[in-house]
Design a protein around this motif. Structure first.
Motif, PDB file in Angstrom:
ATOM      1  N   TYR A  48     -23.189 -41.726  15.475  1.00  0.00           N
ATOM      2  CA  TYR A  48     -22.545 -41.517  14.162  1.00  0.00           C
ATOM      3  C   TYR A  48     -21.540 -40.380  14.226  1.00  0.00           C
ATOM      4  CZ  TYR A  48     -25.057 -45.122  11.791  1.00  0.00           C
ATOM      5  OH  TYR A  48     -25.502 -46.366  11.405  1.00  0.00           O
ATOM      6  N   THR A  82     -18.505 -42.096  16.046  1.00  0.00           N
ATOM      7  CA  THR A  82     -17.819 -43.174  15.324  1.00  0.00           C
ATOM      8  C   THR A  82     -17.228 -42.711  13.992  1.00  0.00           C
ATOM      9  OG1 THR A  82     -19.464 -44.646  16.281  1.00  0.00           O
ATOM     10  CG2 THR A  82     -18.066 -45.586  14.587  1.00  0.00           C
ATOM     11  N   TYR A  83     -17.990 -41.904  13.247  1.00  0.00           N
ATOM     12  CA  TYR A  83     -17.551 -41.560  11.894  1.00  0.00           C
ATOM     13  C   TYR A  83     -17.384 -40.051  11.681  1.00  0.00           C
ATOM     14  CZ  TYR A  83     -19.195 -46.332  11.060  1.00  0.00           C
ATOM     15  OH  TYR A  83     -19.391 -47.684  11.125  1.00  0.00           O
ATOM     16  N   ARG A  96     -11.835 -48.821   0.358  1.00  0.00           N
ATOM     17  CA  ARG A  96     -12.078 -47.416   0.001  1.00  0.00           C
ATOM     18  C   ARG A  96     -12.060 -47.246  -1.527  1.00  0.00           C
ATOM     19  NH1 ARG A  96     -12.102 -42.379   2.227  1.00  0.00           N
ATOM     20  NH2 ARG A  96     -11.659 -43.171   4.299  1.00  0.00           N
ATOM     21  N   GLU A 155     -25.670 -51.565   6.440  1.00  0.00           N
ATOM     22  CA  GLU A 155     -24.414 -51.555   7.207  1.00  0.00           C
ATOM     23  C   GLU A 155     -24.575 -52.277   8.542  1.00  0.00           C
ATOM     24  OE1 GLU A 155     -22.539 -47.680   7.007  1.00  0.00           O
ATOM     25  OE2 GLU A 155     -23.218 -47.402   4.937  1.00  0.00           O
ATOM     26  N   GLU A 208     -21.491 -53.411  10.549  1.00  0.00           N
ATOM     27  CA  GLU A 208     -20.424 -52.389  10.586  1.00  0.00           C
ATOM     28  C   GLU A 208     -19.381 -52.639  11.669  1.00  0.00           C
ATOM     29  OE1 GLU A 208     -21.644 -48.444  12.030  1.00  0.00           O
ATOM     30  OE2 GLU A 208     -23.179 -49.379  13.269  1.00  0.00           O
ATOM     31  N   HIS A 255     -14.499 -50.324   8.218  1.00  0.00           N
ATOM     32  CA  HIS A 255     -15.786 -50.049   7.568  1.00  0.00           C
ATOM     33  C   HIS A 255     -15.908 -48.562   7.256  1.00  0.00           C
ATOM     34  CE1 HIS A 255     -19.930 -50.001   6.466  1.00  0.00           C
ATOM     35  NE2 HIS A 255     -20.205 -49.123   7.415  1.00  0.00           N
ATOM     36  N   ILE A 256     -16.204 -48.259   5.999  1.00  0.00           N
ATOM     37  CA  ILE A 256     -16.383 -46.862   5.585  1.00  0.00           C
ATOM     38  C   ILE A 256     -17.801 -46.706   5.035  1.00  0.00           C
ATOM     39  CG2 ILE A 256     -15.547 -45.022   4.044  1.00  0.00           C
ATOM     40  CD1 ILE A 256     -12.917 -46.706   3.795  1.00  0.00           C
ATOM     41  N   SER A 301     -20.108 -41.204   3.610  1.00  0.00           N
ATOM     42  CA  SER A 301     -19.102 -40.263   4.122  1.00  0.00           C
ATOM     43  C   SER A 301     -18.125 -39.823   3.014  1.00  0.00           C
ATOM     44  CB  SER A 301     -18.328 -40.905   5.285  1.00  0.00           C
ATOM     45  OG  SER A 301     -17.547 -41.992   4.802  1.00  0.00           O
TER      46      SER A 301
END
Ligand SMILES: Cc1ncc(COP(=O)(O)O)c(C=O)c1O
Length: 366
Positions: free
Chosen positions: A58, A61-62, A160, A181, A184, A193-194, A198
């Motif tokens: 995570y 990736t994010y 978004r 998710e 994802e 993908h959000i 976050s």
């Protein structure tokens, strides 16, 4: 539908599981873990190396940070992750907002907790929702909204702007976003993908459910995880412990390798599914179905009006018995089965030869 497909020897495009092999590296990692005798109970909330691998993934990736000691619970698939989370946070009398059509488990999961689902329609062709209708579904009794993006059955990837709208309502009505998710990494047409977690203000009011099933093509392994702030994780871990004790220890070990796979793995995953999507959609359109093009996940919702059937269930029975192809009647994804429902869902997580056979079988509908 899977049982009916087996009875009639039909191609099963109903249930969402791959009929192609799992990645060889994962299979050998699982074999090695068993041979290395990682065969006893793992820590109930997940083996430390696997929780560390989830946290690292995570972050990579994010850019999201999770403490493996207090914010990650490993479960038996997203299925257990969702029910464990709901049992942990819902009380009888609470309300939960669900988008409809929905993945079948969310309604029953909510009801098992003694809570009441409130449904909000996603409308074709783009499966958008009316923000006023969504707002009207929230009240002082709302404890959570369940959000599945990329979405099964519609293939919708929430934008978004849509997520910001949902996040605003969660904050205004002081409730949680519980997200599934699991798709994802299966994205098309530059969809992004959000994780709603976050977004500003959502880190402490989100529970993120995910699993190895779809991303690594191992639906039978039953390994998933839940990410949540420490107070919620404490409750989720208690429920999880009593539900299942823990997920398979050697498969969590193989999961360490899976979550460390390079970005190219995920790029290839999406590319291959995109080719399968084109293949199935072309065949379905050729046979007279109207297809709602999915931007994520591996299902395509279709409109069967052109065939002149009274309802989706009778159409699917005809499809199985006359064309040898199984799919899911769209009404399964709605709380109140529509009289005259005209939606049918097909999945395309299948070998090219299965999709090619489907193309030939569909000619029988003409
Ligand atoms: C949206 C969604 N969530 C969860 C699941 C089940 O996940 P798991 O195999 O990790 O229990 C599925 C399987 O089809 C799904 O489509």
């Amino acid at each position: 539908m899977t049982r009916l497909a087996v009875r009639h020897g039909a191609i099963n495009l109903a249930q969402g599981f791959p009929d192609f092999p799992a990645p060889a590296v994962l299979k050998s990692a699982a074999v090695q873990a068993i041979e290395a005798d990682i065969n006893q109970y793992a820590i109930t909330w997940g083996a430390k190396p696997f929780r560390d691998a989830i946290a690292a993934k995570y972050q990579r990736t994010y850019g999201m940070e999770f403490d493996p000691e207090s914010e990650i619970t490993v479960c038996c698939g997203a299925t257990e992750g969702m029910i464990a989370s709901l049992l942990a946070v819902l009380d009888p009398g609470d309300e939960v907002v669900l988008f409809e059509p929905f993945y079948e488990n969310y309604g029953p999961d909510t009801q098992l907790c003694g809570a009441t689902p409130r449904y909000v329609r996603l409308r074709p062709p783009d499966w958008s929702f009316d923000p006023n209708e969504l707002r009207a579904a929230f009240s002082v009794r709302t404890k959570a909204i369940i959000l599945n993006s990329p979405n099964n059955p519609t293939g919708k990837v929430f934008s978004r702007d849509e997520l910001v709208c949902i996040a605003g309502l969660c904050q205004e009505f002081d409730c949680l976003a519980i997200t599934d998710e699991i798709y994802e990494h299966i994205l098309y047409d530059s969809a992004v993908h959000i994780p709603i977690m976050s977004l500003p203000g959502m880190r402490d009011r989100s529970i993120l459910v995910n699993s190895m099933s779809k991303t690594y093509s191992v639906t039978g392994w039953r390994v998933g995880w839940v990410l949540a702030p420490p107070d919620l994780t404490g409750s989720i871990r208690k429920v999880h412990d009593f539900l299942t004790v823990g997920a398979a220890a050697p498969l969590q070990q193989a999961g360490v390798l899976a979550l460390g796979l390079p970005d190219s793995y995920y790029v290839q995953l999406s590319q291959e599914y995109r080719a399968r999507r084109e293949h199935l959609v072309t065949s379905l359109q050729g046979a007279g179905f109207k297809c709602f093009m999915p931007h994520g996940a591996y299902y395509v919702m279709t409109d069967i009006s052109a065939f002149g059937f009274e309802g989706d269930a009778s159409f699917v029975r005809h499809l199985i018995t006359h064309a040898g192809v199984a799919a899911v009647p769209g009404s399964s994804f709605f709380a109140h089965s529509e009289v005259n429902s005209q939606f049918v869902r097909f999945c395309f997580c299948k070998k090219y030869e299965t999709l090619e056979m489907t193309r030939h079988q569909l000619f029988k509908l003409r």
